[in-house]
Scaffold this motif. Structure first.
Motif, short mmCIF file in Angstrom:
data_model
loop_
_atom_site.label_atom_id
_atom_site.label_comp_id
_atom_site.label_asym_id
_atom_site.label_seq_id
_atom_site.Cartn_x
_atom_site.Cartn_y
_atom_site.Cartn_z
N THR A 99 -38.96 -21.75 1.83
CA THR A 99 -37.90 -21.15 2.62
C THR A 99 -36.72 -20.83 1.73
O THR A 99 -36.22 -21.70 1.01
N GLY A 100 -36.29 -19.56 1.76
CA GLY A 100 -35.14 -19.16 0.97
C GLY A 100 -33.84 -19.56 1.63
O GLY A 100 -33.62 -19.29 2.82
N LEU A 101 -32.97 -20.21 0.88
CA LEU A 101 -31.64 -20.58 1.37
C LEU A 101 -30.58 -19.57 0.93
O LEU A 101 -29.58 -19.37 1.61
N LYS A 102 -30.81 -18.96 -0.23
CA LYS A 102 -29.96 -17.88 -0.74
C LYS A 102 -30.88 -16.87 -1.39
O LYS A 102 -31.64 -17.21 -2.30
N GLU A 103 -30.84 -15.63 -0.93
CA GLU A 103 -31.80 -14.62 -1.39
C GLU A 103 -31.60 -14.28 -2.85
O GLU A 103 -30.48 -14.05 -3.31
N LEU A 104 -32.71 -14.24 -3.58
CA LEU A 104 -32.71 -13.84 -4.98
C LEU A 104 -32.69 -12.32 -5.08
O LEU A 104 -33.48 -11.64 -4.43
N THR A 105 -31.78 -11.77 -5.88
CA THR A 105 -31.72 -10.33 -6.12
C THR A 105 -31.75 -10.08 -7.63
O THR A 105 -31.76 -11.02 -8.43
N ASP A 106 -31.73 -8.81 -8.01
CA ASP A 106 -31.72 -8.47 -9.44
C ASP A 106 -30.46 -8.93 -10.12
O ASP A 106 -30.43 -9.10 -11.35
N ASP A 107 -29.39 -9.14 -9.35
CA ASP A 107 -28.09 -9.45 -9.95
C ASP A 107 -27.53 -10.81 -9.55
O ASP A 107 -26.48 -11.20 -10.06
N ALA A 108 -28.19 -11.52 -8.63
CA ALA A 108 -27.62 -12.77 -8.14
C ALA A 108 -28.69 -13.84 -8.03
O ALA A 108 -29.85 -13.55 -7.72
N TYR A 109 -28.31 -15.07 -8.29
CA TYR A 109 -29.24 -16.19 -8.27
C TYR A 109 -29.73 -16.47 -6.86
O TYR A 109 -29.09 -16.12 -5.87
N GLY A 110 -30.90 -17.09 -6.78
CA GLY A 110 -31.48 -17.46 -5.50
C GLY A 110 -31.76 -18.96 -5.43
O GLY A 110 -31.95 -19.62 -6.46
N ASN A 135 -39.46 -29.67 -2.84
CA ASN A 135 -38.97 -29.24 -4.14
C ASN A 135 -37.80 -28.27 -3.97
O ASN A 135 -37.91 -27.29 -3.23
N GLY A 136 -36.69 -28.56 -4.64
CA GLY A 136 -35.57 -27.62 -4.68
C GLY A 136 -35.75 -26.65 -5.84
O GLY A 136 -36.15 -27.04 -6.94
N VAL A 137 -35.46 -25.36 -5.59
CA VAL A 137 -35.75 -24.31 -6.56
C VAL A 137 -34.51 -23.42 -6.76
O VAL A 137 -33.89 -23.00 -5.78
N VAL A 138 -34.18 -23.15 -8.01
CA VAL A 138 -33.10 -22.21 -8.34
C VAL A 138 -33.65 -21.21 -9.35
O VAL A 138 -34.31 -21.60 -10.32
N THR A 139 -33.39 -19.92 -9.13
CA THR A 139 -33.74 -18.88 -10.09
C THR A 139 -32.49 -18.06 -10.41
O THR A 139 -31.77 -17.64 -9.50
N VAL A 140 -32.26 -17.85 -11.72
CA VAL A 140 -31.09 -17.09 -12.17
C VAL A 140 -31.57 -15.89 -12.98
O VAL A 140 -32.23 -16.06 -14.00
N PRO A 141 -31.28 -14.64 -12.54
CA PRO A 141 -31.64 -13.46 -13.31
C PRO A 141 -30.56 -13.12 -14.33
O PRO A 141 -29.36 -13.16 -14.02
N VAL A 142 -30.98 -12.81 -15.55
CA VAL A 142 -30.06 -12.37 -16.60
C VAL A 142 -30.71 -11.18 -17.29
O VAL A 142 -31.60 -11.36 -18.13
N GLN A 143 -30.29 -9.97 -16.91
CA GLN A 143 -30.89 -8.73 -17.40
C GLN A 143 -32.39 -8.77 -17.15
O GLN A 143 -32.82 -8.86 -16.00
N GLN A 144 -33.23 -8.73 -18.20
CA GLN A 144 -34.67 -8.75 -18.00
C GLN A 144 -35.26 -10.16 -18.05
O GLN A 144 -36.48 -10.33 -18.09
N TRP A 145 -34.41 -11.16 -18.01
CA TRP A 145 -34.86 -12.55 -18.03
C TRP A 145 -34.72 -13.17 -16.64
O TRP A 145 -33.82 -12.83 -15.88
N LEU A 146 -35.61 -14.11 -16.35
CA LEU A 146 -35.51 -14.95 -15.17
C LEU A 146 -35.62 -16.40 -15.61
O LEU A 146 -36.56 -16.78 -16.32
N PHE A 147 -34.65 -17.21 -15.19
CA PHE A 147 -34.65 -18.63 -15.53
C PHE A 147 -34.82 -19.44 -14.24
O PHE A 147 -34.10 -19.23 -13.27
N HIS A 148 -35.80 -20.34 -14.26
CA HIS A 148 -36.13 -21.13 -13.07
C HIS A 148 -35.90 -22.62 -13.36
O HIS A 148 -36.19 -23.10 -14.46
N ALA A 149 -35.44 -23.35 -12.34
CA ALA A 149 -35.31 -24.80 -12.43
C ALA A 149 -35.76 -25.41 -11.12
O ALA A 149 -35.41 -24.92 -10.04
N ASN A 150 -36.57 -26.47 -11.19
CA ASN A 150 -37.09 -27.17 -10.02
C ASN A 150 -36.76 -28.66 -10.12
O ASN A 150 -36.82 -29.24 -11.21
#
Length: 234
Positions: A99-110, A135-150
């Motif tokens: 379930t998404g709590l904050k939507e992930l976009t090309d410019d903003a973390y989810g 499991n709590g999940v965070v994804t941060v987009p940085v240009q062509q990179w995606l960084f994930h933490a669980n």
């Protein structure tokens, strides 16, 4: 069979929708309402002085609305002796969701919450309810990179143990033309961590993917896990 022989397999099975496959680390994206994804992959785990374990995993998932997706993961595995003869089989199936709590976009973390329950069948036994996880999940987009933490919690009823689970990963989309590359590390507070690399070939954008991953467990066991798979999105 040592319990840890199945640890990577059941970690893969009981975690809902990985970071686009073939990562074990999850991402914060979710399937839109009415969307369907079908993932399938072969896995092979080896460890010194331990029988080889190979198998196949299938997981359909569907977006049901409310920023939520649900899926069913089914896994079948066979254990092989030193002469490469199949000796025992095992399996599992899991109800998984995210379930998404904050939507992930090309410019903003989810931000998302992933969850699962499963029933497992050890060699020579029947299916029994075993694992539950959140499991709590965070994804941060940085240009062509995606960084994930669980960061999460898992409970094995059969082993009567609780575990804190964690994972971090970095993806480089379009690293080599249509091929995405990634690296990750994941584990729990009871066992040595895993370190892995992965590749995903975008055959048809947003529709068809071919992928592979390879991970090694740190510590004395030096277990190795290979997966090769595909994903279809509708």
């Amino acid at each position: 069979m040592k319990i840890r022989t199945y640890s990577a397999l059941f970690m893969l099975l009981s975690t809902p929708v990985f970071a686009g496959r073939p990562l074990t680390t999850e991402d914060a994206g979710f399937i839109e309402k009415g969307g369907v994804e079908l993932e399938a992959y072969y896995h092979r785990q080896t460890e010194p002085e331990t029988p080889k374990l190979t198998g196949f995993h299938l997981q359909p998932s569907v977006g049901i609305g409310f920023n939520t997706q649900l899926g069913l993961g089914v896994d079948y595995s066979r254990q092989y002796n030193a002469d490469f003869d199949a000796t025992k089989s095992s399996g599992a199936f899991a109800l998984v969701g995210k379930t998404g709590l904050k939507e992930l976009t090309d410019d903003a973390y989810g931000i998302a919450i992933a969850y699962s329950v499963d029933r497992t069948r050890a060699p020579g036994e029947s299916f029994r309810y075993d694992n539950a996880a959140i499991n709590g999940v965070v994804t941060v987009p940085v240009q062509q990179w995606l960084f994930h933490a669980n960061l999460g919690w898992a409970r094995s009823r059969l082993a009567a143990t609780n575990a804190t689970t964690w994972a971090v990963a970095a993806e480089r989309t379009g690293a080599i033309g249509p091929v995405d590359l990634a690296a990750e590390t994941y584990g729990n507070d009871h066992d040595p961590a895993w370190v892995g690399v992965a590749a995903r070939w975008v055959v048809k954008e947003d529709r068809f993917f071919i992928d592979a991953s390879y991970a090694v467990q740190t510590g004395s066991s030096r277990a190795k896990l290979l997966t090769i798979g595909t994903k279809l999105a509708f």
